[in-house]
Motif scaffolding. Structure first.
Motif, PDB file in Angstrom:
ATOM      1  N   LYS A   2       0.820  -1.205   0.000  1.00 49.46           N
ATOM      2  CA  LYS A   2       0.000   0.000   0.000  1.00 49.46           C
ATOM      3  C   LYS A   2       0.856   1.258   0.000  1.00 49.46           C
ATOM      4  N   THR A   3       1.971   1.244   0.678  1.00 49.62           N
ATOM      5  CA  THR A   3       2.867   2.397   0.726  1.00 49.62           C
ATOM      6  C   THR A   3       3.420   2.705  -0.647  1.00 49.62           C
ATOM      7  N   SER A   4       3.769   1.684  -1.421  1.00 56.24           N
ATOM      8  CA  SER A   4       4.297   1.922  -2.763  1.00 56.24           C
ATOM      9  C   SER A   4       3.215   2.476  -3.686  1.00 56.24           C
ATOM     10  N   ASN A   5       1.971   2.040  -3.541  1.00 63.35           N
ATOM     11  CA  ASN A   5       0.876   2.588  -4.353  1.00 63.35           C
ATOM     12  C   ASN A   5       0.647   4.055  -4.051  1.00 63.35           C
ATOM     13  N   VAL A   6       0.708   4.417  -2.764  1.00 59.97           N
ATOM     14  CA  VAL A   6       0.538   5.812  -2.363  1.00 59.97           C
ATOM     15  C   VAL A   6       1.681   6.659  -2.908  1.00 59.97           C
ATOM     16  N   LEU A   7       2.894   6.146  -2.858  1.00 62.97           N
ATOM     17  CA  LEU A   7       4.051   6.861  -3.377  1.00 62.97           C
ATOM     18  C   LEU A   7       3.914   7.102  -4.879  1.00 62.97           C
ATOM     19  N   VAL A   8       3.481   6.097  -5.611  1.00 64.42           N
ATOM     20  CA  VAL A   8       3.280   6.245  -7.060  1.00 64.42           C
ATOM     21  C   VAL A   8       2.206   7.286  -7.332  1.00 64.42           C
ATOM     22  N   LEU A   9       1.108   7.260  -6.591  1.00 64.87           N
ATOM     23  CA  LEU A   9       0.031   8.237  -6.766  1.00 64.87           C
ATOM     24  C   LEU A   9       0.542   9.653  -6.510  1.00 64.87           C
ATOM     25  N   ILE A  10       1.318   9.840  -5.462  1.00 69.95           N
ATOM     26  CA  ILE A  10       1.867  11.171  -5.145  1.00 69.95           C
ATOM     27  C   ILE A  10       2.787  11.651  -6.261  1.00 69.95           C
ATOM     28  N   LEU A  11       3.627  10.771  -6.781  1.00 70.20           N
ATOM     29  CA  LEU A  11       4.524  11.156  -7.879  1.00 70.20           C
ATOM     30  C   LEU A  11       3.749  11.536  -9.126  1.00 70.20           C
ATOM     31  N   VAL A  12       2.697  10.782  -9.437  1.00 76.44           N
ATOM     32  CA  VAL A  12       1.856  11.101 -10.605  1.00 76.44           C
ATOM     33  C   VAL A  12       1.206  12.461 -10.420  1.00 76.44           C
ATOM     34  N   LEU A  13       0.651  12.725  -9.249  1.00 77.91           N
ATOM     35  CA  LEU A  13       0.013  14.018  -8.987  1.00 77.91           C
ATOM     36  C   LEU A  13       1.013  15.170  -9.061  1.00 77.91           C
ATOM     37  N   LEU A  14       2.214  14.965  -8.548  1.00 81.92           N
ATOM     38  CA  LEU A  14       3.242  16.000  -8.648  1.00 81.92           C
ATOM     39  C   LEU A  14       3.627  16.252 -10.097  1.00 81.92           C
ATOM     40  N   TYR A  15       3.728  15.189 -10.903  1.00 80.11           N
ATOM     41  CA  TYR A  15       4.065  15.350 -12.310  1.00 80.11           C
ATOM     42  C   TYR A  15       2.971  16.118 -13.039  1.00 80.11           C
ATOM     43  N   ILE A  16       1.709  15.784 -12.759  1.00 80.57           N
ATOM     44  CA  ILE A  16       0.592  16.467 -13.416  1.00 80.57           C
ATOM     45  C   ILE A  16       0.614  17.948 -13.054  1.00 80.57           C
ATOM     46  N   ASN A  17       0.839  18.282 -11.788  1.00 79.70           N
ATOM     47  CA  ASN A  17       0.882  19.687 -11.375  1.00 79.70           C
ATOM     48  C   ASN A  17       2.072  20.424 -11.958  1.00 79.70           C
ATOM     49  N   ALA A  18       3.181  19.719 -12.229  1.00 84.30           N
ATOM     50  CA  ALA A  18       4.374  20.351 -12.777  1.00 84.30           C
ATOM     51  C   ALA A  18       4.237  20.627 -14.271  1.00 84.30           C
ATOM     52  N   SER A  19       3.328  19.936 -14.931  1.00 81.63           N
ATOM     53  CA  SER A  19       3.137  20.115 -16.363  1.00 81.63           C
ATOM     54  C   SER A  19       2.561  21.498 -16.633  1.00 81.63           C
ATOM     55  N   THR A  20       3.132  22.226 -17.585  1.00 77.49           N
ATOM     56  CA  THR A  20       2.687  23.581 -17.870  1.00 77.49           C
ATOM     57  C   THR A  20       1.985  23.704 -19.216  1.00 77.49           C
ATOM     58  N   GLU A  21       1.845  22.602 -19.934  1.00 78.67           N
ATOM     59  CA  GLU A  21       1.222  22.652 -21.251  1.00 78.67           C
ATOM     60  C   GLU A  21       0.090  21.638 -21.351  1.00 78.67           C
ATOM     61  N   TRP A  22      -0.893  21.966 -22.170  1.00 76.65           N
ATOM     62  CA  TRP A  22      -1.972  21.034 -22.462  1.00 76.65           C
ATOM     63  C   TRP A  22      -1.489  20.048 -23.516  1.00 76.65           C
ATOM     64  N   PRO A  23      -2.117  18.898 -23.593  1.00 77.74           N
ATOM     65  CA  PRO A  23      -1.694  17.924 -24.611  1.00 77.74           C
ATOM     66  C   PRO A  23      -2.064  18.399 -26.013  1.00 77.74           C
ATOM     67  N   THR A  24      -1.389  17.836 -26.993  1.00 79.99           N
ATOM     68  CA  THR A  24      -1.725  18.101 -28.390  1.00 79.99           C
ATOM     69  C   THR A  24      -2.843  17.142 -28.791  1.00 79.99           C
ATOM     70  N   HIS A  25      -3.901  17.701 -29.366  1.00 78.36           N
ATOM     71  CA  HIS A  25      -5.063  16.912 -29.791  1.00 78.36           C
ATOM     72  C   HIS A  25      -5.055  16.773 -31.311  1.00 78.36           C
ATOM     73  N   THR A  26      -5.465  15.644 -31.807  1.00 76.77           N
ATOM     74  CA  THR A  26      -5.576  15.432 -33.246  1.00 76.77           C
ATOM     75  C   THR A  26      -6.968  15.852 -33.708  1.00 76.77           C
ATOM     76  N   VAL A  27      -7.028  16.802 -34.639  1.00 77.00           N
ATOM     77  CA  VAL A  27      -8.296  17.202 -35.246  1.00 77.00           C
ATOM     78  C   VAL A  27      -8.637  16.196 -36.330  1.00 77.00           C
ATOM     79  N   CYS A  28      -7.674  15.945 -37.199  1.00 78.22           N
ATOM     80  CA  CYS A  28      -7.869  14.945 -38.246  1.00 78.22           C
ATOM     81  C   CYS A  28      -6.518  14.553 -38.829  1.00 78.22           C
ATOM     82  N   LYS A  29      -6.477  13.363 -39.375  1.00 82.82           N
ATOM     83  CA  LYS A  29      -5.251  12.853 -39.984  1.00 82.82           C
ATOM     84  C   LYS A  29      -5.664  11.888 -41.091  1.00 82.82           C
ATOM     85  N   GLU A  30      -5.532  12.351 -42.323  1.00 82.08           N
ATOM     86  CA  GLU A  30      -5.904  11.558 -43.490  1.00 82.08           C
ATOM     87  C   GLU A  30      -4.890  11.785 -44.606  1.00 82.08           C
ATOM     88  N   ASP A  31      -4.499  10.723 -45.240  1.00 83.91           N
ATOM     89  CA  ASP A  31      -3.636  10.787 -46.419  1.00 83.91           C
ATOM     90  C   ASP A  31      -2.580  11.884 -46.318  1.00 83.91           C
TER      91      ASP A  31
END
Length: 160
Positions: A2-31
């Protein structure tokens, strides 16, 4: 365990908060045509889609766009820039909403309201320029506050 799961969750949350950009979304991709976008508003992303890239070539095509407004829209202005090789080569601006003269159905919406549009859009251009380039679009209200902002990456290798 359980301690390792909590540690992983905390690291993920810290990474998400450290991110300063939104993801790139695909509008369309053809030929030979690809279109992507990324919100350039650090506080809000939004949803945008079209059915098929090939629809853009018809000059009128259907889009879907949605977001929750962080600011009211009494007046709304758009500024669009075409950027090639890091340099702005074309700038376009227009008033979309103003008292007594509104071009859009969502003019007058209030902060916190859900904005959703599904329907036709006409670009008013004869063809999409070939090459790789960025289209930067920014919507601001009467207080010069960003309502929405996005950078669209276009990769067009179609022969006309």
């Amino acid at each position: 365990m359980k301690t390792s799961n909590v540690l992983v969750l905390i690291l993920v949350l810290l990474y998400i908060n450290a991110s300063t950009e939104w993801p790139t979304h695909t509008v369309c991709k053809e030929d030979n045509l690809e279109i992507y976008y990324k919100s350039c508003d650090p506080q809000q992303d939004f949803a945008f889609s079209i059915d098929r890239c090939s629809d853009i070539m018809t000059h009128t095509f259907n889009i879907r766009a949605a977001m929750v407004l962080r600011h009211s829209i009494k007046e709304l202005y758009v500024k669009v820039e075409l950027i090639m090789n890091g340099k702005t080569v074309l700038t376009y601006s227009e008033t979309l909403c103003e008292p007594g003269h509104s071009k859009l159905i969502f003019c007058g919406k209030k902060k916190g309201e859900h904005l959703y549009y599904e329907g036709p859009v006409t670009l008013g251009i004869q063809e999409i320029p070939q090459g790789d380039y960025t289209i930067s679009a920014k919507l601001t209200n009467e207080d010069h506050v960003t309502v929405a902002c996005a950078d669209f990456t276009v990769k067009n290798y179609l022969e006309y």
